[in-house]
Design a protein around this motif. Structure first.
Motif, PDB file in Angstrom:
ATOM      1  N   ILE A  19      41.493  54.564  37.958  1.00  8.58           N
ATOM      2  CA  ILE A  19      42.396  54.883  39.056  1.00  8.58           C
ATOM      3  C   ILE A  19      43.283  53.669  39.353  1.00  8.58           C
ATOM      4  CG2 ILE A  19      42.577  55.578  41.477  1.00  8.58           C
ATOM      5  CD1 ILE A  19      41.393  57.737  39.646  1.00  8.58           C
ATOM      6  N   ALA A  20      44.587  53.876  39.292  1.00  8.38           N
ATOM      7  CA  ALA A  20      45.524  52.785  39.578  1.00  8.38           C
ATOM      8  C   ALA A  20      45.447  52.412  41.060  1.00  8.38           C
ATOM      9  CB  ALA A  20      46.942  53.222  39.220  1.00  8.38           C
ATOM     10  N   LEU A  21      45.236  51.150  41.317  1.00  3.90           N
ATOM     11  CA  LEU A  21      45.117  50.682  42.704  1.00  3.90           C
ATOM     12  C   LEU A  21      46.490  50.250  43.216  1.00  3.90           C
ATOM     13  CD1 LEU A  21      41.764  48.686  42.462  1.00  3.90           C
ATOM     14  CD2 LEU A  21      42.133  51.077  43.097  1.00  3.90           C
ATOM     15  N   ASP A  22      47.332  51.250  43.443  1.00  2.00           N
ATOM     16  CA  ASP A  22      48.693  50.992  43.927  1.00  2.00           C
ATOM     17  C   ASP A  22      48.974  51.810  45.180  1.00  2.00           C
ATOM     18  OD1 ASP A  22      48.630  53.457  42.698  1.00  2.00           O
ATOM     19  OD2 ASP A  22      50.427  53.157  41.481  1.00  2.00           O
ATOM     20  N   PHE A  23      47.983  51.856  46.080  1.00  3.14           N
ATOM     21  CA  PHE A  23      48.079  52.676  47.285  1.00  3.14           C
ATOM     22  C   PHE A  23      48.890  51.965  48.376  1.00  3.14           C
ATOM     23  CE2 PHE A  23      44.138  53.858  45.134  1.00  3.14           C
ATOM     24  CZ  PHE A  23      44.324  55.223  45.001  1.00  3.14           C
ATOM     25  N   ASP A  24      49.510  52.767  49.212  1.00  6.24           N
ATOM     26  CA  ASP A  24      50.236  52.253  50.375  1.00  6.24           C
ATOM     27  C   ASP A  24      49.358  52.217  51.620  1.00  6.24           C
ATOM     28  OD1 ASP A  24      52.862  52.181  49.034  1.00  6.24           O
ATOM     29  OD2 ASP A  24      52.671  54.371  49.031  1.00  6.24           O
ATOM     30  N   LEU A  25      48.413  53.151  51.674  1.00  8.30           N
ATOM     31  CA  LEU A  25      47.619  53.301  52.887  1.00  8.30           C
ATOM     32  C   LEU A  25      46.186  53.696  52.531  1.00  8.30           C
ATOM     33  CD1 LEU A  25      47.678  53.393  56.043  1.00  8.30           C
ATOM     34  CD2 LEU A  25      48.238  55.828  55.845  1.00  8.30           C
ATOM     35  N   ILE A  26      45.241  53.029  53.154  1.00 12.39           N
ATOM     36  CA  ILE A  26      43.825  53.378  53.044  1.00 12.39           C
ATOM     37  C   ILE A  26      43.407  54.006  54.360  1.00 12.39           C
ATOM     38  CG2 ILE A  26      41.481  52.515  52.621  1.00 12.39           C
ATOM     39  CD1 ILE A  26      42.911  49.932  51.470  1.00 12.39           C
ATOM     40  N   LEU A  27      42.877  55.215  54.301  1.00 14.34           N
ATOM     41  CA  LEU A  27      42.300  55.861  55.475  1.00 14.34           C
ATOM     42  C   LEU A  27      40.790  55.802  55.351  1.00 14.34           C
ATOM     43  CD1 LEU A  27      44.490  59.112  55.748  1.00 14.34           C
ATOM     44  CD2 LEU A  27      44.720  57.003  57.077  1.00 14.34           C
ATOM     45  N   MET A  28      40.134  55.320  56.394  1.00 19.56           N
ATOM     46  CA  MET A  28      38.683  55.191  56.358  1.00 19.56           C
ATOM     47  C   MET A  28      38.106  55.520  57.721  1.00 19.56           C
ATOM     48  SD  MET A  28      36.450  51.801  55.475  1.00 19.56           S
ATOM     49  CE  MET A  28      34.797  51.614  56.139  1.00 19.56           C
ATOM     50  N   PRO A  29      37.235  56.524  57.791  1.00 18.57           N
ATOM     51  CA  PRO A  29      36.594  56.847  59.070  1.00 18.57           C
ATOM     52  C   PRO A  29      35.253  56.137  59.218  1.00 18.57           C
ATOM     53  CG  PRO A  29      36.136  58.573  57.486  1.00 18.57           C
ATOM     54  CD  PRO A  29      36.913  57.506  56.742  1.00 18.57           C
ATOM     55  N   THR A  30      34.808  56.040  60.452  1.00 18.74           N
ATOM     56  CA  THR A  30      33.408  55.684  60.678  1.00 18.74           C
ATOM     57  C   THR A  30      32.726  56.911  61.272  1.00 18.74           C
ATOM     58  OG1 THR A  30      33.821  54.899  62.939  1.00 18.74           O
ATOM     59  CG2 THR A  30      33.948  53.284  61.165  1.00 18.74           C
ATOM     60  N   PRO A  31      31.472  57.222  60.838  1.00 20.39           N
ATOM     61  CA  PRO A  31      30.689  56.461  59.883  1.00 20.39           C
ATOM     62  C   PRO A  31      31.163  56.680  58.446  1.00 20.39           C
ATOM     63  CG  PRO A  31      29.502  58.439  60.511  1.00 20.39           C
ATOM     64  CD  PRO A  31      30.751  58.406  61.329  1.00 20.39           C
ATOM     65  N   PRO A  32      30.739  55.772  57.504  1.00 22.84           N
ATOM     66  CA  PRO A  32      29.919  54.580  57.729  1.00 22.84           C
ATOM     67  C   PRO A  32      30.799  53.343  57.890  1.00 22.84           C
ATOM     68  CG  PRO A  32      30.113  54.956  55.399  1.00 22.84           C
ATOM     69  CD  PRO A  32      30.955  56.010  56.058  1.00 22.84           C
ATOM     70  N   ILE A  33      30.174  52.205  58.181  1.00 24.24           N
ATOM     71  CA  ILE A  33      30.903  50.935  58.186  1.00 24.24           C
ATOM     72  C   ILE A  33      30.648  50.165  56.901  1.00 24.24           C
ATOM     73  CG2 ILE A  33      30.829  50.774  60.696  1.00 24.24           C
ATOM     74  CD1 ILE A  33      28.668  48.614  60.385  1.00 24.24           C
ATOM     75  N   THR A  34      29.789  50.702  56.041  1.00 20.19           N
ATOM     76  CA  THR A  34      29.380  49.975  54.835  1.00 20.19           C
ATOM     77  C   THR A  34      30.388  50.091  53.693  1.00 20.19           C
ATOM     78  OG1 THR A  34      28.036  51.921  54.302  1.00 20.19           O
ATOM     79  CG2 THR A  34      26.911  50.054  55.309  1.00 20.19           C
ATOM     80  N   LEU A  35      31.478  50.836  53.884  1.00 22.60           N
ATOM     81  CA  LEU A  35      32.509  50.940  52.855  1.00 22.60           C
ATOM     82  C   LEU A  35      33.547  49.829  52.971  1.00 22.60           C
ATOM     83  CD1 LEU A  35      33.108  54.798  52.659  1.00 22.60           C
ATOM     84  CD2 LEU A  35      32.024  53.334  50.952  1.00 22.60           C
ATOM     85  N   THR A  36      33.320  48.911  53.890  1.00 17.91           N
ATOM     86  CA  THR A  36      34.268  47.820  54.100  1.00 17.91           C
ATOM     87  C   THR A  36      34.573  47.041  52.808  1.00 17.91           C
ATOM     88  OG1 THR A  36      33.485  47.617  56.372  1.00 17.91           O
ATOM     89  CG2 THR A  36      34.776  45.776  55.496  1.00 17.91           C
ATOM     90  N   PRO A  37      33.576  46.688  51.963  1.00 15.36           N
ATOM     91  CA  PRO A  37      33.904  45.955  50.729  1.00 15.36           C
ATOM     92  C   PRO A  37      34.859  46.724  49.805  1.00 15.36           C
ATOM     93  CG  PRO A  37      31.565  45.773  51.211  1.00 15.36           C
ATOM     94  CD  PRO A  37      32.110  46.789  52.157  1.00 15.36           C
ATOM     95  N   THR A  38      34.684  48.046  49.718  1.00 14.51           N
ATOM     96  CA  THR A  38      35.589  48.847  48.890  1.00 14.51           C
ATOM     97  C   THR A  38      36.993  48.821  49.469  1.00 14.51           C
ATOM     98  OG1 THR A  38      33.781  50.313  48.253  1.00 14.51           O
ATOM     99  CG2 THR A  38      36.004  51.134  47.901  1.00 14.51           C
ATOM    100  N   ALA A  39      37.091  49.008  50.790  1.00 14.41           N
ATOM    101  CA  ALA A  39      38.401  48.979  51.442  1.00 14.41           C
ATOM    102  C   ALA A  39      39.070  47.616  51.251  1.00 14.41           C
ATOM    103  CB  ALA A  39      38.239  49.295  52.926  1.00 14.41           C
ATOM    104  N   HIS A  40      38.279  46.552  51.359  1.00 17.50           N
ATOM    105  CA  HIS A  40      38.804  45.188  51.198  1.00 17.50           C
ATOM    106  C   HIS A  40      39.325  44.994  49.779  1.00 17.50           C
ATOM    107  CE1 HIS A  40      38.124  40.690  52.404  1.00 17.50           C
ATOM    108  NE2 HIS A  40      39.368  40.965  52.099  1.00 17.50           N
ATOM    109  N   TRP A  41      38.566  45.447  48.810  1.00 23.00           N
ATOM    110  CA  TRP A  41      38.934  45.318  47.389  1.00 23.00           C
ATOM    111  C   TRP A  41      40.232  46.066  47.092  1.00 23.00           C
ATOM    112  CZ3 TRP A  41      38.067  49.265  43.401  1.00 23.00           C
ATOM    113  CH2 TRP A  41      38.310  48.797  42.095  1.00 23.00           C
ATOM    114  N   ILE A  42      40.333  47.311  47.556  1.00 19.92           N
ATOM    115  CA  ILE A  42      41.538  48.115  47.332  1.00 19.92           C
ATOM    116  C   ILE A  42      42.739  47.467  48.030  1.00 19.92           C
ATOM    117  CG2 ILE A  42      42.646  50.354  47.743  1.00 19.92           C
ATOM    118  CD1 ILE A  42      39.827  51.609  47.607  1.00 19.92           C
ATOM    119  N   LYS A  43      42.502  46.985  49.231  1.00 24.17           N
ATOM    120  CA  LYS A  43      43.579  46.353  50.000  1.00 24.17           C
ATOM    121  C   LYS A  43      44.116  45.121  49.273  1.00 24.17           C
ATOM    122  CE  LYS A  43      44.667  44.834  54.688  1.00 24.17           C
ATOM    123  NZ  LYS A  43      44.201  44.589  56.056  1.00 24.17           N
ATOM    124  N   ASN A  44      43.230  44.302  48.741  1.00 24.69           N
ATOM    125  CA  ASN A  44      43.655  43.102  48.020  1.00 24.69           C
ATOM    126  C   ASN A  44      44.395  43.445  46.735  1.00 24.69           C
ATOM    127  OD1 ASN A  44      42.624  41.335  49.903  1.00 24.69           O
ATOM    128  ND2 ASN A  44      40.689  41.007  48.827  1.00 24.69           N
TER     129      ASN A  44
END
Length: 398
Positions: free
Chosen positions: A93-118
């Motif tokens: 999957i090409a990591l060329d997103f403009d926006l990440i949408l993430m709901p809580t729960p959970p809060i444990t997906l933060t590393p994935t969101a951080h990685w995609i964001k970077n």
């Protein structure tokens, strides 16, 4: 047009049923955005990249996330971020997103969101529906001074720091985050109320057969539909049913599953309550039809909460023009909003006498029920549809 990835925990196949997140994502899709949903698979056969209702969904094999014990659920959530990251790599999957949408729960997906964001430079929009770990502390599922709480609290703080925008369910939620997280920039916080599509009824359809199927004929139906767990503390509703036994036409129709369902079933049986009917999950079409036939929609939240919850199930009641009877804690502003909208009554959770008095007000006044139902419906049309949530997110992130 934005390219969007949605990191989901609960995202059903829309061919089977929908929820608030499927409604929101399809709003984005229908407005021309390129959306990818990352979500757990129901079973090992359903893994991989699929098209569901026109939306690309990457289903990932995970450990069981629902209706399991606390330790198993915790482990499954901790592994989730690693499993999601691995799936994105495996499917190239090409990591060329403009926006990440993430709901809580959970809060444990933060590393994935951080990685995609970077990798992509995307902005992260946090849909805050659950304030964890404090909710677990409130329900005595976690020691507020223990190492586990400290671990998850650090993850919560990291998530708020990582997020560019945080959408909160109600004014009380905004105020709570400000008070307990002073390092969070107030500019990140704004209102994003819950949302749901209005029910779509077939003209001329009769639902009367459901009354006989569930033994509801000639009954005054107080209905509850949703998760049955510690947050709901359904013991308070059982206490209400006990003090309403002298009115045999009032029946409490409780639909759902969850960690406390068996305990609730045992409680009803032990008390020999003929005015309580318990059912597991039913098809959403039947549920909406049953709502149409019901008289009052029921909300229950534990009095132990210190965080302000806002129950999403009320939208089904509003959409079906049903007045609401709520047993809730004093830290939520749900009761206040209910009063302002004039869509129902509420009592403090555990105050059975007060709750019964509010129920009897509805029981004895058909016109009052009808007017409150109309008020809730109008409020939902104005504020709680998926297009409202979509417009809020797009406006904030543009």
């Amino acid at each position: 047009m934005k390219k969007i990835i949605f990191l989901a925990l609960g995202f059903p196949d829309v061919a089977k049923y929908t929820n608030l997140y499927t409604d929101l994502i399809h709003e984005f899709h229908n407005n021309g955005h390129d959306v990818l949903v990352l979500a757990p698979a129901e079973n090992d056969k359903d893994t991989g990249l699929r098209l569901e209702g026109g939306v690309n969904v990457l289903r990932v094999a995970t450990l069981p996330l629902f209706n399991v014990g606390t330790l198993k659920k915790g482990l499954a959530n901790l592994l989730l971020s690693w499993q999601y990251k691995k799936a994105l790599k495996q499917h190239h999957i090409a990591l060329d997103f403009d926006l990440i949408l993430m709901p809580t729960p959970p809060i444990t997906l933060t590393p994935t969101a951080h990685w995609i964001k970077n990798k992509s430079g995307a902005k992260l929009y946090l849909i805050l529906r659950d304030i964890f770990p404090q909710n677990a502390v409130d329900l005595k599922m976690m020691n507020g001074n223990g190492a586990i709480h400290s671990f998850f609290r650090k993850k919560e703080i990291a998530l708020y720091k990582l997020a560019d925008y945080i959408g909160c369910m109600s004014p009380a939620n905004v105020n709570y985050i400000k008070k307990h997280n002073p390092d969070v920039a107030p500019s990140k916080l704004h209102l994003l109320p819950n949302w749901e599509n209005l029910p779509n009824y077939k003209e001329g359809k009769s639902c009367e057969a459901l009354l006989d199927k569930y033994k509801l004929r000639d009954k005054f139906i107080v209905i509850f539909g949703g998760n049955i767990g510690r947050p709901q503390k359904m013991e308070n509703i059982i206490e209400l049913a006990k003090v309403c036994q002298e009115l045999p036409e009032i029946v409490f129709f409780i639909i759902g599953t969850g960690t406390e369902k068996q305990r609730l079933t045992n409680l009803v049986q032990n008390e020999n309550l003929a005015n309580v009917i318990l059912e597991d999950k039913i098809h959403k079409t039947d549920y909406n039809d049953l709502l149409r036939l019901s008289d009052v929609g029921l909300i229950s939240l534990s009095e132990d909460f210190t965080i302000p919850n806002f129950p999403s199930k009320v939208l089904s009641y509003f959409g079906n023009k049903k007045p609401v009877l709520a047993s809730v804690d004093l830290n939520t502003d749900f009761g206040t909003i209910l009063e302002e909208v004039k869509a129902g009554y509420w009592a403090e959770a555990g105050a059975t006498k007060d709750l019964k008095e509010k129920l009897l007000l509805l029981y004895h006044d058909k016109n009052l029920r009808a007017q409150m139902g109309e008020n809730g419906y109008a409020y939902m049309q104005e504020n709680l549809l998926p297009d409202k949530a979509y417009q809020t997110i797009i406006t904030v992130t543009s």
